[in-house]
Scaffold this active site. Structure first.
Site, PDB file in Angstrom:
ATOM      1  N   SER A  51      -6.701  -1.339   3.513  1.00 40.18           N
ATOM      2  CA  SER A  51      -5.625  -2.077   3.141  1.00 40.18           C
ATOM      3  C   SER A  51      -5.643  -3.457   2.676  1.00 40.18           C
ATOM      4  O   SER A  51      -4.927  -4.100   3.175  1.00 40.18           O
ATOM      5  CB  SER A  51      -4.675  -1.951   4.635  1.00 40.18           C
ATOM      6  OG  SER A  51      -4.490  -0.520   4.928  1.00 40.18           O
ATOM      7  N   GLY A  83      -5.861  -3.912  -0.383  1.00 41.31           N
ATOM      8  CA  GLY A  83      -5.310  -3.976  -1.673  1.00 41.31           C
ATOM      9  C   GLY A  83      -6.228  -3.597  -2.813  1.00 41.31           C
ATOM     10  O   GLY A  83      -6.271  -4.043  -3.764  1.00 41.31           O
ATOM     11  N   GLY A 118      -6.244  -1.002  -4.369  1.00 46.72           N
ATOM     12  CA  GLY A 118      -5.611  -0.386  -5.730  1.00 46.72           C
ATOM     13  C   GLY A 118      -4.825  -1.414  -6.609  1.00 46.72           C
ATOM     14  O   GLY A 118      -4.914  -1.243  -7.704  1.00 46.72           O
ATOM     15  N   THR A 144     -16.914 -15.942   7.568  1.00 50.39           N
ATOM     16  CA  THR A 144     -17.665 -15.221   6.582  1.00 50.39           C
ATOM     17  C   THR A 144     -18.627 -14.056   7.220  1.00 50.39           C
ATOM     18  O   THR A 144     -18.993 -13.226   6.354  1.00 50.39           O
ATOM     19  CB  THR A 144     -18.561 -16.225   5.651  1.00 50.39           C
ATOM     20  OG1 THR A 144     -19.572 -16.594   6.293  1.00 50.39           O
ATOM     21  CG2 THR A 144     -17.613 -17.347   5.049  1.00 50.39           C
ATOM     22  N   PRO A 172     -18.146 -11.461   8.720  1.00 51.36           N
ATOM     23  CA  PRO A 172     -17.888  -9.767   8.261  1.00 51.36           C
ATOM     24  C   PRO A 172     -18.241  -9.440   6.928  1.00 51.36           C
ATOM     25  O   PRO A 172     -18.724  -8.382   6.568  1.00 51.36           O
ATOM     26  CB  PRO A 172     -16.354  -9.675   8.666  1.00 51.36           C
ATOM     27  CG  PRO A 172     -16.194 -10.733   9.720  1.00 51.36           C
ATOM     28  CD  PRO A 172     -17.158 -11.934   9.354  1.00 51.36           C
ATOM     29  N   CYS A 186      16.299  13.539  -6.569  1.00 51.07           N
ATOM     30  CA  CYS A 186      15.865  14.606  -6.175  1.00 51.07           C
ATOM     31  C   CYS A 186      16.414  15.302  -4.917  1.00 51.07           C
ATOM     32  O   CYS A 186      17.556  15.544  -4.889  1.00 51.07           O
ATOM     33  CB  CYS A 186      14.301  14.470  -5.834  1.00 51.07           C
ATOM     34  SG  CYS A 186      13.205  15.951  -5.689  1.00 51.07           S
ATOM     35  N   HIS A 193      11.994  12.499 -10.733  1.00 50.90           N
ATOM     36  CA  HIS A 193      11.792  11.239 -10.195  1.00 50.90           C
ATOM     37  C   HIS A 193      11.700  10.164 -11.122  1.00 50.90           C
ATOM     38  O   HIS A 193      10.319   9.995 -11.504  1.00 50.90           O
ATOM     39  CB  HIS A 193      10.305  11.581  -9.341  1.00 50.90           C
ATOM     40  CG  HIS A 193      10.525  12.355  -7.948  1.00 50.90           C
ATOM     41  ND1 HIS A 193      11.101  11.764  -6.866  1.00 50.90           N
ATOM     42  CD2 HIS A 193      10.541  13.847  -8.041  1.00 50.90           C
ATOM     43  CE1 HIS A 193      10.881  12.637  -5.983  1.00 50.90           C
ATOM     44  NE2 HIS A 193      10.674  13.756  -6.609  1.00 50.90           N
ATOM     45  N   GLU A 230      11.525   7.056 -10.646  1.00 51.43           N
ATOM     46  CA  GLU A 230      10.552   6.093 -10.265  1.00 51.43           C
ATOM     47  C   GLU A 230       9.240   5.913 -10.781  1.00 51.43           C
ATOM     48  O   GLU A 230       8.572   5.081 -10.692  1.00 51.43           O
ATOM     49  CB  GLU A 230      10.931   5.999  -8.851  1.00 51.43           C
ATOM     50  CG  GLU A 230      10.007   6.923  -8.120  1.00 51.43           C
ATOM     51  CD  GLU A 230      11.065   8.289  -7.927  1.00 51.43           C
ATOM     52  OE1 GLU A 230      11.932   8.530  -8.433  1.00 51.43           O
ATOM     53  OE2 GLU A 230      10.485   9.053  -6.701  1.00 51.43           O
TER      54      GLU A 230
HETATM   55  N1  GLN Z   1      12.879  19.419  -0.766  1.00 54.04           N
HETATM   56  C1  GLN Z   1      13.422  19.313  -1.817  1.00 54.04           C
HETATM   57  C2  GLN Z   1      12.916  20.239  -2.764  1.00 54.04           C
HETATM   58  O1  GLN Z   1      11.939  20.843  -2.569  1.00 54.04           O
HETATM   59  C3  GLN Z   1      13.630  18.008  -2.852  1.00 54.04           C
HETATM   60  C4  GLN Z   1      12.221  17.644  -2.873  1.00 54.04           C
HETATM   61  C5  GLN Z   1      11.946  16.104  -3.301  1.00 54.04           C
HETATM   62  O2  GLN Z   1      12.715  15.351  -3.070  1.00 54.04           O
HETATM   63  N2  GLN Z   1      10.844  15.919  -3.986  1.00 54.04           N
HETATM   64  O3  GLN Z   1      13.552  20.922  -3.851  1.00 54.04           O
END
Ligand code: GLN
Length: 536
Positions: free
Chosen positions: A14, A16, A18, A188, A190, A381, A508, A510
């Site tokens: 953890s 960071g 990534g 230092t 570690p 979703c 999604h 996002e």
């Molecule tokens: N559980 C819901 C489905 O499978 C929504 C999935 C989700 O939000 N990624 O359709």
């Protein structure tokens, strides 16, 4: 020829890694280099798709439909790298491939062993990203040096470095310089130990990135240099970047890490072009407006469970010159205390994706509260599915309406299993996954948000869908379909026309938002929130 950077971690996880990989990628891109990134996760699951968010955090979905580690989200937010299913491998996926080859007889009667067969497989996965369009590949090794399960990966990158030859591979090690409050000192030791562990494996790190709470003193730098065998310029100090992770590349550039990499790998690079990134950071740090958005979920205690959602909201804020303060609301608690008590005062409500029964009624109550009070609402979703159930129950008069995921015997299955899912029995990698085209309906809010595009591509991860048999009844109540799969079969987006901003998407969004390119729906959701705040 593609050059390689391997990023390992030491002392604790953890730290960071990534974000550092993503930041290095971003910096190399800013100098005109074409980069790609990948992550190796030492756990035995084939992918994180079947893990609980409490175990693993968010499952990030790539364009080509792989369920992957959330660090890939950072890679995509910071860079333009072509992230794909070749960007994430696990011990499970490596072994699964080796065992498949063994079953096919591909090892010609040999005893199959960790070395060379498993390590060769890992090296092949690294080389999958080598091509004429890629100058530098950054490979992150999950976990820390010293973990038993990391050993084959470290051995593979050691071999890779040896085979590629000097100047073609760079090892960067991320480590911690802890501050001992009682002693009032930073230590230092570690770091010295973790570098010794790496050297024992045969890897001499070229660069150390030292995570620390306070600046390194000259004498600490000297110690690190002496005991870890790296020159002073290769000891990079990295103070905590809270609250803005997007500052990390600047911390690295100030210490010349990008120039160091360019020099050590002998690649031709331009001067930086950080203009767009700096402008974004400036808005992020000094926005003109501020608003509060509620995220209602069931993994609220864990930041990483909704990582991409939180980031996309921040991006939406950047797109509106606004700071987004996020109120994290447990859906269970809405069930106990009521929506009004927990959501009062916010300028927007978002219900993200999820699975299973727990907290569902709280999420449904949140969608109702947003609808009845004209508060901007974004359902994603499962959030879309909850809004569908709510509207069916309270506007269409369909008592007991539900998703068959939560009540298989509901009298009104407004959300039901996708046709293609009906015969599926295995859990791993079998959902409707990855980018799918969606045809938008002209003149809707969604169509306008996407710049009046007729067809868009968005990423999916679900088994259930809006039951089209109810579409007409919904339309009569003012909920209009604004996006469908091109064959017209699946409802991908609906919006409530009688509301200032109430948009529900099955996909999604996002996963496609970047700080320098906020997703259009997140941007418009925040804009609607600001508008609501002004009028309230
Ligand atoms: N559980 C819901 C489905 O499978 C929504 C999935 C989700 O939000 N990624 O359709």
């Amino acid at each position: 020829m593609t050059k390689h950077i391997f990023v390992t971690g030491g002392v604790v996880s953890s730290l960071g890694k990534g974000l550092n990989c993503a930041s290095i990628g971003m910096l190399l891109e800013s100098r005109g280099l074409r980069v790609n990134l990948q992550k190796f996760d030492p756990y035995v699951n084939v992918d994180p798709g079947t893990m609980s968010p409490f175990e693993h955090g968010e499952v990030y979905v790539t364009r080509d439909g792989a369920e992957t580690d959330l660090d890939l989200g950072h890679y995509e937010r910071f860079t333009n790298a072509p992230i794909s299913r070749n960007s994430n491998f696990t011990t499970g996926s490596i072994y699964s491939s080796v065992i498949n080859k063994e079953r096919k007889g591909e090892y010609l009667g040999k005893t199959v062993q960790v070395i060379p067969h498993v390590t060769n497989e890992i090296k092949e996965c690294i080389r999958k990203l080598d091509n004429e369009d890629t100058d530098v590949v950054i490979s992150e090794i999950g976990g820390i040096v010293g973990d038993i399960e990391s050993q084959p990966f470290l051995e593979a990158i050691r071999q890779f470095g040896h085979e590629a030859g000097p100047g073609n591979v760079l090892f960067i090690h991320l480590t911690l310089i802890p501050y001992l409050r009682a002693a009032g000192e930073m230590k230092t030791k570690p770091t010295q130990h973790t570098v010794k562990d790496l050297m024992q494996i045969g890897i001499q790190p070229d660069v150390l990135i030292c995570r620390t709470e306070a600046p390194l003193t000259p004498s600490m730098r000297q110690k690190i240099t002496l005991f870890c065998n790296v020159s002073q310029e290769c000891v990079i100090e990295e103070l905590d970047a809270k609250p803005f992770i997007y500052q990390i590349p600047l911390m690295l550039v100030e210490q010349g890490l990008d120039s160091l990499i360019v020099k050590k790998l002998g690649v031709k690079a331009n001067c930086h072009d950080l203009g767009k990134w700096m402008a974004m950071l400036n808005t992020l740090k000094n926005p003109a407006h501020s608003l509060e958005i509620a995220v209602v979920g069931k993994y609220i205690s864990l930041q990483s469970a909704y990582e991409s959602i939180y980031e996309a909201l921040i991006h939406g804020g950047i797109g509106n010159d606004a700071r987004v303060r996020i109120r994290r609301v447990e859906s269970d608690e809405i069930e106990e205390q009521g929506a009004q008590n927990l959501l009062d005062g916010v300028s927007g409500i978002l219900v993200p994706g999820g699975f299973g029964n727990r907290g569902i009624e709280g999420k449904i109550a949140a969608t109702r509260y947003a609808r009845e009070n004209g508060i901007p609402f974004f359902g994603i979703c499962l959030g879309m599915q909850c809004a569908t159930i709510e509207m069916a129950r309270n506007c269409l008069g369909l008592a007991g309406a539900n998703s068959t995921e939560f009540n298989p015997d509901t009298p009104h299955p407004v959300i039901c299993l996708l046709e293609e899912q009906r015969k599926i029995t295995k859990m791993g990698g079998t959902m409707r996954l990855g980018a799918q085209p969606c045809k938008l309906v002209p003149e809707t809010k969604t169509w306008k948000a996407y710049g009046k595009s007729d067809v868009i591509q968005e990423r999916h991860r679900h088994r259930y869908e809006f039951n089209s048999a109810y579409a007409e009844a919904f339309a009569k109540a003012g909920a209009i379909v604004s996006g469908k799969s091109p064959d017209g079969e699946l409802v991908e987006v609906w919006e409530y026309a009688k509301h200032p901003w109430y948009v529900c998407v099955q996909y999604h969004p996002e996963f496609q938002s970047k700080p320098t390119q906020p997703h259009p729906l997140f941007r418009d959701f925040i804009a609607a929130g600001l508008e609501y705040q002004k009028k309230r």
